[in-house]
Scaffold this motif. Structure first.
Motif, PDB file in Angstrom:
ATOM      1  N   ILE A   1      28.598  40.694  53.140  1.00  0.00           N
ATOM      2  CA  ILE A   1      29.847  40.848  52.583  1.00  0.00           C
ATOM      3  C   ILE A   1      30.331  39.589  51.799  1.00  0.00           C
ATOM      4  CG2 ILE A   1      32.299  41.025  53.385  1.00  0.00           C
ATOM      5  CD1 ILE A   1      31.223  42.848  55.542  1.00  0.00           C
ATOM      6  N   ALA A   2      29.758  38.382  52.410  1.00  0.00           N
ATOM      7  CA  ALA A   2      30.263  37.047  51.839  1.00  0.00           C
ATOM      8  C   ALA A   2      29.436  36.893  50.401  1.00  0.00           C
ATOM      9  CB  ALA A   2      29.769  35.960  52.827  1.00  0.00           C
ATOM     10  N   LEU A   3      28.515  37.265  50.185  1.00  0.00           N
ATOM     11  CA  LEU A   3      27.559  37.254  48.821  1.00  0.00           C
ATOM     12  C   LEU A   3      28.353  38.388  47.773  1.00  0.00           C
ATOM     13  CD1 LEU A   3      25.462  36.170  47.485  1.00  0.00           C
ATOM     14  CD2 LEU A   3      23.955  38.163  48.228  1.00  0.00           C
ATOM     15  N   LEU A   4      28.802  39.574  48.495  1.00  0.00           N
ATOM     16  CA  LEU A   4      29.501  40.417  47.495  1.00  0.00           C
ATOM     17  C   LEU A   4      31.017  39.817  47.041  1.00  0.00           C
ATOM     18  CD1 LEU A   4      28.754  43.928  49.220  1.00  0.00           C
ATOM     19  CD2 LEU A   4      27.742  42.875  46.934  1.00  0.00           C
ATOM     20  N   VAL A   5      31.474  39.310  48.061  1.00  0.00           N
ATOM     21  CA  VAL A   5      32.814  38.694  47.640  1.00  0.00           C
ATOM     22  C   VAL A   5      32.776  37.674  46.770  1.00  0.00           C
ATOM     23  CG1 VAL A   5      34.683  37.543  48.606  1.00  0.00           C
ATOM     24  CG2 VAL A   5      34.111  39.489  50.001  1.00  0.00           C
ATOM     25  N   CYS A   6      31.698  36.770  46.558  1.00  0.00           N
ATOM     26  CA  CYS A   6      31.497  35.780  45.920  1.00  0.00           C
ATOM     27  C   CYS A   6      31.237  36.182  44.343  1.00  0.00           C
ATOM     28  CB  CYS A   6      30.188  34.793  46.432  1.00  0.00           C
ATOM     29  SG  CYS A   6      30.715  33.905  47.894  1.00  0.00           S
ATOM     30  N   VAL A   7      30.213  37.245  44.312  1.00  0.00           N
ATOM     31  CA  VAL A   7      30.151  37.885  43.037  1.00  0.00           C
ATOM     32  C   VAL A   7      31.333  38.327  42.457  1.00  0.00           C
ATOM     33  CG1 VAL A   7      28.765  39.635  41.780  1.00  0.00           C
ATOM     34  CG2 VAL A   7      27.554  38.090  43.732  1.00  0.00           C
ATOM     35  N   LEU A   8      31.959  39.215  43.226  1.00  0.00           N
ATOM     36  CA  LEU A   8      33.161  39.705  42.802  1.00  0.00           C
ATOM     37  C   LEU A   8      34.291  38.737  42.207  1.00  0.00           C
ATOM     38  CD1 LEU A   8      34.810  42.396  42.065  1.00  0.00           C
ATOM     39  CD2 LEU A   8      35.918  42.109  44.743  1.00  0.00           C
ATOM     40  N   ILE A   9      34.545  37.512  42.841  1.00  0.00           N
ATOM     41  CA  ILE A   9      35.319  36.660  42.363  1.00  0.00           C
ATOM     42  C   ILE A   9      34.785  36.014  40.974  1.00  0.00           C
ATOM     43  CG2 ILE A   9      36.347  34.410  43.031  1.00  0.00           C
ATOM     44  CD1 ILE A   9      36.147  35.037  45.847  1.00  0.00           C
ATOM     45  N   LEU A  10      33.603  35.729  40.808  1.00  0.00           N
ATOM     46  CA  LEU A  10      32.978  35.525  39.602  1.00  0.00           C
ATOM     47  C   LEU A  10      33.300  36.330  38.624  1.00  0.00           C
ATOM     48  CD1 LEU A  10      29.631  33.729  40.601  1.00  0.00           C
ATOM     49  CD2 LEU A  10      31.513  32.642  40.058  1.00  0.00           C
ATOM     50  N   VAL A  11      33.233  37.478  38.875  1.00  0.00           N
ATOM     51  CA  VAL A  11      33.393  38.793  37.671  1.00  0.00           C
ATOM     52  C   VAL A  11      34.892  38.560  37.160  1.00  0.00           C
ATOM     53  CG1 VAL A  11      33.257  41.007  37.196  1.00  0.00           C
ATOM     54  CG2 VAL A  11      31.409  39.955  38.315  1.00  0.00           C
ATOM     55  N   VAL A  12      35.698  38.600  38.157  1.00  0.00           N
ATOM     56  CA  VAL A  12      37.208  38.529  38.055  1.00  0.00           C
ATOM     57  C   VAL A  12      37.332  37.290  36.892  1.00  0.00           C
ATOM     58  CG1 VAL A  12      39.482  38.244  39.006  1.00  0.00           C
ATOM     59  CG2 VAL A  12      37.729  39.995  39.983  1.00  0.00           C
ATOM     60  N   LEU A  13      37.166  36.266  37.471  1.00  0.00           N
ATOM     61  CA  LEU A  13      37.257  34.937  36.810  1.00  0.00           C
ATOM     62  C   LEU A  13      36.843  34.894  35.406  1.00  0.00           C
ATOM     63  CD1 LEU A  13      36.556  32.222  39.211  1.00  0.00           C
ATOM     64  CD2 LEU A  13      38.735  32.952  38.600  1.00  0.00           C
ATOM     65  N   VAL A  14      35.510  35.736  35.035  1.00  0.00           N
ATOM     66  CA  VAL A  14      35.179  35.689  33.681  1.00  0.00           C
ATOM     67  C   VAL A  14      35.987  36.735  32.901  1.00  0.00           C
ATOM     68  CG1 VAL A  14      33.111  36.633  32.288  1.00  0.00           C
ATOM     69  CG2 VAL A  14      32.824  35.030  34.235  1.00  0.00           C
ATOM     70  N   LEU A  15      36.448  37.943  33.552  1.00  0.00           N
ATOM     71  CA  LEU A  15      37.250  38.946  32.651  1.00  0.00           C
ATOM     72  C   LEU A  15      38.578  38.158  32.487  1.00  0.00           C
ATOM     73  CD1 LEU A  15      36.360  41.921  34.515  1.00  0.00           C
ATOM     74  CD2 LEU A  15      35.733  41.342  32.295  1.00  0.00           C
ATOM     75  N   LEU A  16      39.195  37.435  33.497  1.00  0.00           N
ATOM     76  CA  LEU A  16      40.453  36.869  33.233  1.00  0.00           C
ATOM     77  C   LEU A  16      40.267  35.660  31.780  1.00  0.00           C
ATOM     78  CD1 LEU A  16      43.395  36.295  34.042  1.00  0.00           C
ATOM     79  CD2 LEU A  16      42.542  34.795  35.780  1.00  0.00           C
ATOM     80  N   ILE A  17      39.152  34.901  32.133  1.00  0.00           N
ATOM     81  CA  ILE A  17      39.036  33.927  30.906  1.00  0.00           C
ATOM     82  C   ILE A  17      38.895  34.686  29.461  1.00  0.00           C
ATOM     83  CG2 ILE A  17      37.535  32.273  30.060  1.00  0.00           C
ATOM     84  CD1 ILE A  17      37.046  31.429  32.743  1.00  0.00           C
ATOM     85  N   LEU A  18      38.188  35.778  29.422  1.00  0.00           N
ATOM     86  CA  LEU A  18      37.896  36.609  28.187  1.00  0.00           C
ATOM     87  C   LEU A  18      39.314  37.061  27.742  1.00  0.00           C
ATOM     88  CD1 LEU A  18      34.626  38.253  28.685  1.00  0.00           C
ATOM     89  CD2 LEU A  18      34.941  36.315  27.306  1.00  0.00           C
ATOM     90  N   THR A  19      40.126  37.358  28.670  1.00  0.00           N
ATOM     91  CA  THR A  19      41.448  38.180  28.356  1.00  0.00           C
ATOM     92  C   THR A  19      42.455  36.949  27.814  1.00  0.00           C
ATOM     93  OG1 THR A  19      41.141  40.131  30.083  1.00  0.00           O
ATOM     94  CG2 THR A  19      43.362  39.563  29.504  1.00  0.00           C
TER      95      THR A  19
END
Length: 805
Positions: A616-634
């Protein structure tokens, strides 16, 4: 009468002097020997004759002589005087020739001035007897004294006045007050002129004076300061020992009667009435009462006290040291509904009591003070005043925590409404029923986040919300076992390659956020995925710790240098919760003494799978990274579109300055014309309508055909300019409405000359007029610099001819 007495005295004195002169008081002096003779008189020494001396009377003169003739003092005479006038008498010394005169022939001395013994008591003079013919001394010069005889001419005087004395009231008879003293300037050694006696002229009813010493004493024992506090006593001093004819003087003595504590305090009234509202806080002054005391000074200092038990409990009495008043204050809260009137007994007593006057009576007094309590509209009161409630942390939203109760203490007993002060419960964790006062949970509770909550409950009258009272309420969140135990730290241990079985590697302890009432009890075991482990063993020590031991002989770092040992920890519940922690064990090289030398860092998991928590901790970290990348692109895309829209909206001219002259006719790419085309929608005329074949768009394209790739201005009569007009108006309105825009002028230039201009274009370039008869073939003879220009016009001319055909 005084003048007759004085004349009688003068007659007596004159008679006395005559008796002295005629009696046996006359003195004859005959001294033998050279000592009394004139020094250096050899005739006298040789003959041995007896030297005759002076003969005169005792000399006295009465003071204050008022006769018209000179006053006879006395006579000097030498026994060698035969009365023939051959001897001349002279005197010298004090007053000679001025006050005292001598007859040169007879030797009689007279006083020519009025003498005062109080100014000078005697005069010293020297007498001489000389031969009138030869002016030689017949007798040695002799000294004599004339004494001024005193008469009673000075009255006694009190020189130390004015006199002020004091005596305490109620002093016994004969108490000394003070001493007065008068002085007389007459001669104390002559007669009784200076003998003074004292007497009281005024005030003899209360005071006496010693006739010899002048000591004033009390004559009565009932001097009362409250009746009369000051006496004026006249004392007389008389000389001549008080006999008839003596002179006298007087003085006034002020005697102040001082106070003693002989009067008890007395209240002017036997009852006082005061009123106070029931909401008066403790310490509020109700009123003042004062007992009167006829004494003065510290004898009026009093203390006050409450005598009855009810008054002592409800009220307090203090003494104002400046005014000696009793200040009555509230000592306990008052309640109109409980008791409307309070009766208080206040006693006043002197602070300093003189034991000499105890038999005069008790030095205290009492009065009654009635205090009326006034009714006011009071806020509700919480009953009972308990301020602690408890609730389980797993209680559902809406569960009742407790009930608070408040009642209106007034007789009207208005209904009460409840509320929570949201400044003390901003998160709205609790709610309260406005009518019943029941406090319920408004959110899910978590003891580990907040174990205590302090809120303020408001109780107010239903029809008057200004009458509000507050109560602080403490709510304790009771713990339930909702947190599994966890390893205290991410443990790491090391084991030597040559370790032996049963060797202790690490001691494990755990933490639990819960706090059970019976205390923690934890159980340790290896996780199920490590049951096939044959390298290490886990021993539960039964004190909430566990020990990890080796289970085999030796380890090989080359085969495996790190072991991850999963450990399952279970608490005592209820319900029992568990968690799995991992102990990292590194295989290290050690020396002969067991000291670690080096360790590798490659890890091998004992179990084949990761725990659910790690996944669960690993998945949460990956999800946070994906959200950060999308936010930067937006954000980048939005910023870019914003910049593009700003560029589209900015219609100001960009003036670019180049410091070069250009390349002349061959320089056909000095400026990018596409920038102009991006602003306006101009028509373009191409060389042909082909599809861009290789012959048209290839490198063999002639300069004449490039003309048609440039934007051409078409003066069309039906061109709609409303687009530009609307655009300009819209920009002006935006600038006027936007107050944040700086007030600068904007100069816009558009490639648009307007319509219906009476002046045609002066340029022949891009002219669509087909009726032009101008021939530009002569440009070909202008040289290489104009070859390009000739090609352009020649090419356009050919196109126009082809279109017309």
């Amino acid at each position: 009468m005084a003048k007759g007495l004085q004349g009688c005295l003068w007659s007596m004195l004159l008679l006395f002097c005559a008796i002295q002169e005629l009696g046996s008081w006359a003195m004859h002096t005959a001294v033998e020997g050279p000592g009394l003779g004139e020094p250096g008189d050899p005739a006298l020494l040789a003959s041995g004759r007896v030297k005759r001396g002076w003969v005169w009377n005792q000399f006295f003169v009465v003071e204050e002589y008022t006769g018209t003739e000179p006053l006879y003092v006395g006579k000097i005479h030498s026994d060698s005087d035969e009365g023939d006038g051959s001897i001349k008498y002279t005197i010298s010394g004090e007053g000679a020739g001025t006050i005292f005169l001598i007859d040169e022939i007879t030797g009689d001395i007279h006083a020519t001035e009025r003498l005062d013994r109080e100014q000078k008591t005697f005069y010293t003079l020297r007498a001489q007897a000389r031969d009138r013919q030869t002016d030689q001394l017949l007798e040695p010069e002799s000294e004599f004294i004339i004494k001024v005889q005193d008469i009673n001419d000075s009255e006694p005087r009190f020189l130390e006045g004015p006199y002020i004395g004091s005596v305490a009231e109620l002093s016994p008879v004969g108490t000394s007050v003070m001493q007065v003293m008068a002085s007389d300037a007459d001669d104390p050694t002559y007669g009784s002129s200076a003998r003074v006696v004292y007497s009281v002229l005024e005030g003899e009813q209360h005071f006496t004076v010693d006739s010899k010493t002048g000591v004033i004493r009390t004559a009565v024992a009932d001097l009362d300061r409250e009746t009369q506090d000051r006496y004026e006593v006249v004392i007389r001093a008389t000389d001549m020992a008080g006999q008839l004819g003596g002179l006298s003087g007087s003085t006034t003595v002020t005697i102040v009667v001082t106070d003693v504590n002989d009067n008890p305090p007395r209240f002017p009234q036997k009852m006082y009435q005061f009123s106070i509202v029931e909401t008066a806080p403790v310490g509020t002054a109700i009123g003042r009462v004062k007992a009167e005391d006829s004494d003065v000074g510290e004898n009026t200092d009093m203390t006050y006290q409450v005598k009855d038990e009810e008054g002592v409990e409800m009220f307090k009495v203090t003494t104002d040291s400046n005014t000696q008043e009793a200040v009555i204050t509230v000592q306990k809260p008052l309640d109109y509904e409980s008791k409307k009137v309070h009766t208080v007994v206040v006693e006043a007593l002197n602070k300093f009591v003189d034991p000499r006057f105890v038999d005069l009576g008790t030095f205290r007094d009492q009065t009654i003070v009635r205090v009326s309590v006034l009714d006011v509209d009071e806020p509700p009161e919480f009953r009972p005043p308990s301020n602690l409630m408890e609730v389980q942390e797993d209680a559902h939203v809406g569960s009742i925590v407790g009930v608070v109760t408040a009642l209106d203490p007034d007789t009207a007993n208005h209904p009460v409404r409840y509320a929570i002060d949201r400044s003390t419960d901003a998160e709205r964790i609790f709610d309260i029923d406005a009518k019943t006062g029941a406090i319920v949970t408004g959110k899910v509770l978590d003891r580990e986040t907040a174990g205590w909550h302090n809120i303020t409950v408001l109780a107010m009258e239903a029809d008057n919300h200004s009458q509000v009272s507050r109560a602080s309420l403490r709510i304790r969140i009771l713990d339930v076992n909702d947190n599994p135990p966890e390893l205290a730290t991410p443990y790491e241990a090391a084991v030597c390659e040559d370790a032996k079985p049963g060797q202790l590697i690490q001691t494990i302890s755990v933490v639990d956020r819960d706090e059970p009432q019976s205390g923690h009890r934890f159980y340790f075991t290896l996780a199920p995925e490590a049951t096939n482990n044959h390298h290490f063993s886990l021993l539960d020590i039964q004190d909430n710790t566990a020990a990890v031991h080796t289970q085999r002989v030796g380890f090989n770092r080359q085969e495996q240098d790190v072991y991850l040992l999963p450990i399952l920890v279970v608490d005592s519940g209820p319900p029992a919760l568990s968690s799995t922690g991992t102990l990292t064990i590194r295989v290290c090289g050690c020396d002969s003494s067991g000291a670690i030398q080096s360790c590798n860092s490659t890890a091998y998991v004992v179990s084949a799978t990761l725990s659910p928590g790690a996944l669960i901790a690993l998945l949460v970290c990956v999800l946070i990274l994906v959200v950060l990348v999308l936010l930067i692109l937006t954000l980048k895309r939005h910023h870019k579109s914003h910049l593009t829209s700003e560029d589209d909206e900015d219609m100001r001219d960009n003036v670019i300055k180049y410091n070069d002259e250009g390349g002349g006719e061959q320089d056909t790419e000095a400026y990018d014309m596409s920038a102009l085309r991006s602003l306006y929608d101009f028509s373009e005329v191409k060389a042909g309508d082909g599809g861009g074949g290789p012959g048209e768009g290839g490198p063999g394209r002639n300069p004449a055909s490039e003309l048609h790739a440039l934007p051409q201005w078409v003066q069309s009569p039906d061109l709609d300019f409303s687009v530009f007009r609307d655009y300009i108006c819209r920009k002006v309105e935006q600038a006027d409405e936007d107050l944040s825009v700086p007030p600068y002028d904007s100069f816009q230039t558009y490639a648009f000359e307007g319509s219906d201009s009476p002046v045609p274009s002066l340029s022949s370039i891009n002219t669509w007029s087909s009726g032009s008869e101008q021939d530009f073939s002569y440009l070909g003879g202008w040289g290489p610099r104009f070859r390009q220009l000739a090609a352009l016009y020649a090419g356009r001319r050919g196109e126009e001819d082809s279109e017309e055909s």
